[in-house]
Design an enzyme around this catalytic site. Sequence first.
Site, PDB file in Angstrom:
ATOM      1  N   HIS A 150     -24.202 -19.792   7.721  1.00 45.71           N
ATOM      2  CA  HIS A 150     -24.741 -18.762   6.581  1.00 45.71           C
ATOM      3  C   HIS A 150     -26.181 -19.277   6.127  1.00 45.71           C
ATOM      4  O   HIS A 150     -26.844 -18.457   5.579  1.00 45.71           O
ATOM      5  CB  HIS A 150     -23.963 -18.882   5.382  1.00 45.71           C
ATOM      6  N   ASP A 173     -18.310 -22.146   9.994  1.00 47.18           N
ATOM      7  CA  ASP A 173     -19.574 -22.049   9.463  1.00 47.18           C
ATOM      8  C   ASP A 173     -20.667 -22.911  10.018  1.00 47.18           C
ATOM      9  O   ASP A 173     -21.476 -23.350   9.167  1.00 47.18           O
ATOM     10  CB  ASP A 173     -19.503 -22.161   7.790  1.00 47.18           C
ATOM     11  N   SER A 221     -26.402 -27.221   1.933  1.00 47.11           N
ATOM     12  CA  SER A 221     -25.835 -26.512   3.053  1.00 47.11           C
ATOM     13  C   SER A 221     -26.419 -26.889   4.540  1.00 47.11           C
ATOM     14  O   SER A 221     -27.544 -26.645   4.606  1.00 47.11           O
ATOM     15  CB  SER A 221     -25.635 -24.988   2.948  1.00 47.11           C
TER      16      SER A 221
END
Length: 337
Positions: free
Chosen positions: A180, A210, A289
């Site tokens: 993402h 992810d 992230s």
Amino acid sequence: MRRPAFYSRSPRTLPQAADPAADQAAVPSSEGGGRGAPPVPPDSLSHAKAGWQPGRRSFAFLLVLCAALVAGGATWWPRQGKALTQKDIDSAVLRTLQTQTLPSPAAKAAEIVRPSVVRVVGYGPEKATPEAKTQKRGRNMAKGKPPEAPSDEGPPGQVERGVGTGVVIVDKGVILTNLHVVAGAETIKVTFSDGLEAVATITGVQPENDLAVLQAQKIPDDLIPAVMRSTADLQPGDQVAAVGFPFGIGPSVSAGVVSGLKRSFRSPEGKQELGNLIQFDAAANPGNSGGPLINMDGEVLGIVTAILNPTQQRTFIGIGFAVPIENAASAAGSPPF
């Protein structure tokens, strides 16, 4: 092959001292075929009676000199100190801990992995989702800009869409990050720990976890990949640290513990559910992230991928999730365990 040392089978022995009486008896006489001893000068009779031999005086002097040197050596050379006991060692260690500030385990771990952590920026058309707007405001505030200031310009016709983190797992410039972070980006740039900036391309994805694999087109000469550690023996309560670029600030380090294992997480939009996650309480925010979750030896246990928050503010409330490194490495096509 190294040859063993050889030793003599019998000790060395000193020759027996000569007997003065036997020597005198063995001296041949100059008269009568050995019937008598040669005449002795009058001034040396007393020495002969006392058993005096040439060189004895010098030998006695040397003995006295050696004795004096041995006696003086006790004051010239320092005496050997007493043997250290465990109590002495414990006392010295305790004194060191009380008088010196030692680096924390998290600080040492972060320093080990620091050369392998990269800043990942995606460029493209500006997104208008609530999450994108929140991250944009956070990045602007971190840079000292008004929250609604325009995004930084990137390549021609593109703006900075998002900032995340990556970790180098192969010294050829192979980088793990979250999907993402780079999804929809027209241009991806990574910045290494030495400041080198390079364009990167996506070479592999694992949507169910992810994850994305990047290949940097240019790398530092001395690029150091991170060491990956199996999570097979990981337990709740183990110390961990998250390293990354929250809202673009960093590299930043936050420490905590493993809160749980085999957790599940559903994205706020409900589009995706992730399983078999590591739950941790080290502070993480947008921008963390894709960064590494490490143990106190600086080894990568997982890739930080999400934070749990029931509101739309996307701020940390104490629950973060990471994809175990076994899954992350398999995304790169090289399971390490």
